[in-house]
Design a protein around this motif. Structure first.
Motif, short mmCIF file in Angstrom:
data_model
loop_
_atom_site.label_atom_id
_atom_site.label_comp_id
_atom_site.label_asym_id
_atom_site.label_seq_id
_atom_site.Cartn_x
_atom_site.Cartn_y
_atom_site.Cartn_z
N ILE A 83 -11.04 -25.71 14.28
CA ILE A 83 -10.51 -24.42 14.76
C ILE A 83 -8.98 -24.49 14.81
N ALA A 84 -8.47 -25.61 15.32
CA ALA A 84 -7.01 -25.78 15.41
C ALA A 84 -6.39 -25.80 14.02
N GLU A 85 -7.04 -26.50 13.09
CA GLU A 85 -6.51 -26.58 11.72
C GLU A 85 -6.51 -25.21 11.06
N HIS A 86 -7.58 -24.46 11.31
CA HIS A 86 -7.66 -23.14 10.69
C HIS A 86 -6.54 -22.25 11.19
N LYS A 87 -6.20 -22.41 12.46
CA LYS A 87 -5.14 -21.60 13.04
C LYS A 87 -3.81 -21.84 12.32
N THR A 88 -3.55 -23.10 12.03
CA THR A 88 -2.28 -23.40 11.35
C THR A 88 -2.30 -22.94 9.90
N LYS A 89 -3.50 -22.95 9.30
CA LYS A 89 -3.61 -22.57 7.89
C LYS A 89 -3.56 -21.06 7.70
N LYS A 90 -3.95 -20.37 8.77
CA LYS A 90 -4.07 -18.92 8.68
C LYS A 90 -2.75 -18.30 8.22
N THR A 91 -2.83 -17.48 7.19
CA THR A 91 -1.61 -16.94 6.63
C THR A 91 -1.12 -15.72 7.41
N ALA A 92 0.14 -15.43 7.24
CA ALA A 92 0.72 -14.25 7.87
C ALA A 92 0.00 -13.00 7.37
N GLU A 93 -0.41 -13.05 6.11
CA GLU A 93 -1.12 -11.91 5.55
C GLU A 93 -2.36 -11.56 6.35
N LYS A 94 -3.11 -12.60 6.70
CA LYS A 94 -4.35 -12.34 7.42
C LYS A 94 -4.04 -11.68 8.77
N LYS A 95 -2.91 -12.09 9.36
CA LYS A 95 -2.51 -11.52 10.64
C LYS A 95 -2.32 -10.00 10.53
N TYR A 96 -1.63 -9.57 9.48
CA TYR A 96 -1.39 -8.14 9.32
C TYR A 96 -2.67 -7.41 8.96
N LEU A 97 -3.48 -8.10 8.16
CA LEU A 97 -4.77 -7.54 7.79
C LEU A 97 -5.62 -7.29 9.03
N LEU A 98 -5.60 -8.26 9.93
CA LEU A 98 -6.34 -8.14 11.18
C LEU A 98 -5.83 -6.97 12.01
N LEU A 99 -4.52 -6.89 12.12
CA LEU A 99 -3.93 -5.82 12.92
C LEU A 99 -4.26 -4.45 12.32
N ALA A 100 -4.19 -4.37 11.00
CA ALA A 100 -4.50 -3.10 10.33
C ALA A 100 -5.97 -2.74 10.56
N GLU A 101 -6.82 -3.75 10.48
CA GLU A 101 -8.26 -3.54 10.70
C GLU A 101 -8.52 -3.01 12.11
N LYS A 102 -7.83 -3.62 13.08
CA LYS A 102 -7.99 -3.17 14.47
C LYS A 102 -7.46 -1.76 14.66
N ALA A 103 -6.28 -1.50 14.08
CA ALA A 103 -5.69 -0.17 14.19
C ALA A 103 -6.64 0.87 13.60
N TYR A 104 -7.23 0.53 12.47
CA TYR A 104 -8.16 1.43 11.80
C TYR A 104 -9.31 1.81 12.73
N ARG A 105 -9.88 0.78 13.37
CA ARG A 105 -11.01 1.02 14.27
C ARG A 105 -10.61 1.83 15.50
N LEU A 106 -9.44 1.55 16.02
CA LEU A 106 -8.99 2.28 17.21
C LEU A 106 -8.75 3.74 16.86
N ILE A 107 -8.16 3.97 15.69
CA ILE A 107 -7.91 5.35 15.25
C ILE A 107 -9.24 6.07 15.04
N GLN A 108 -10.17 5.35 14.41
CA GLN A 108 -11.50 5.90 14.17
C GLN A 108 -12.15 6.34 15.49
N ASN A 109 -12.11 5.44 16.47
CA ASN A 109 -12.70 5.77 17.77
C ASN A 109 -12.02 6.97 18.41
#
Ligand code: GTP
Ligand code: MG
Length: 306
Positions: free
Chosen positions: A247-273
């Motif tokens: 889990i710790a290794e994955h955190k370091t490997k996680k790209t900045a791209e995935k971070k924005y993708l996650l945020l966009a995904e969350k924003a999408y759901r919040l807007i949808q709701n």
């Protein structure tokens, strides 16, 4: 108006207390958000959310050993002096961490009270599925000085896909008996996991099953991006330290791209709701019943009124 002001005063107080790591205030805030009590939206917009607190999704079929693994993870993180929040979404079996922890670790309850926060959340049947308020509640948790947030969801179909939009790291828990379901796994869940856990490795077929998963993963991914596969025996606390490591290794490997993708995904759901907020399912049912009784009823015409 008086009521609203009153509850707003409450929210401000709660906000202050959360910053000071007050668990009771945290629990109240979650209840308030869950039930959309007056003032919860301004409260959410005032939150100081620490995006760096990792959210780890633990998903998999019923009975795979997710809670047992979570229990093991709590133990490991506690040894490391970390403060952990656990959110159990639609738990199929009642959560009884008290007894789980009591059995397995002889840790002082004082320590647990200070460093572990556990909450279940019922979302079944809610419009919008898993994420009814999961995103918001995870953000409330990230306003509290936790080191780690673990979210357990029973994965049957959609929900484990949804967890991906929420978690920084998704752990898929499977058991050797899931062998015959591997087709189903191939067709979707396979893509979502960052870490595959073959739990109940004390049972027959664990090696073959883990190898099978490895094979499928490596057909689909480059060496570098292939998710890890590990075997655990959660009930004996075997493999948990390795999982913590992954889990710790994955955190370091996680790209900045995935971070924005996650945020966009969350924003999408919040807007949808937000956009669907005025749609009342019961009223919709009544409307459609009346409208469809008229000859020539057309669903597409019907929805233009919405
Ligand atoms: N043999 C064996 N049993 C295990 C192992 N891990 C968990 N179990 C048992 O499997 C059962 C289910 O474990 P849980 O942790 O409740 O599983 P879960 O995935 O959280 O279940 P739900 O939340 O109901 O979906 C319990 O009786 C555990 O003791 C393991 O590694 N080996
Ligand atoms: Mg469970």
């Amino acid at each position: 108006v008086a009521n609203l002001v009153k509850s707003m005063t409450n929210w401000i107080e709660i906000l202050e207390k959360i910053k000071l790591a007050d668990y009771r205030a945290l629990a109240r805030a979650i209840t308030g958000v869950e039930n959309e009590l007056d003032g919860y939206l301004p409260f959410l917009s005032q939150l100081k959310i620490n995006q760096e607190i990792p959210i780890v999704g633990i998903t998999g079929p019923p009975g795979a050993g997710k809670s047992t693994l979570v229990n093991g993870l709590i133990t490991e993180y506690s040894k490391l002096g970390k403060r952990v929040a656990v959110l159990a979404i639609d738990p199929t079996s009642p959560f009884n961490f008290g007894s789980l922890l009591g059995d397995r670790i002889r840790m002082s309850s004082h320590f647990l009270e200070e460093n572990v926060f556990i909450r279940s959340l019922a979302t079944r049947g809610a419009l919008g599925g898993l994420s009814a308020k999961t995103i918001e509640i995870c953000d409330v948790l990230r306003a509290f000085p936790f080191d780690m947030i673990l979210v357990e969801t029973v994965g049957v179909g959609q929900s484990e896909i949804e967890i991906v939009g929420l978690a920084d790291t998704t752990v898929l828990v499977l058991v050797p008996e899931a062998g015959d379901e591997i087709q189903g796994i191939k067709s979707g869940i396979m893509e979502i996991a960052d870490i595959f856990v073959v739990n109940k490795a004390d049972r027959a077929g664990a090696d073959a099953f883990a190898n099978n998963i490895q094979k499928i993963i490596h057909e689909k991914n480059s060496e570098e991006l292939a998710p890890a596969v590990i075997k655990t025996i959660a009930s004996k606390n075997e493999g948990i330290d390795e999982l913590v490591q992954l889990i710790a290794e994955h955190k370091t490997k996680k790209t900045a791209e995935k971070k924005y993708l996650l945020l966009a995904e969350k924003a999408y759901r919040l807007i949808q709701n937000k956009r669907m907020k005025d749609i009342n399912k019961t009223a919709l049912l009544a409307d459609i019943q009346a409208a469809s009784a008229v000859p020539g009823f057309n669903l597409y015409q019907f929805i233009t009124n919405y």
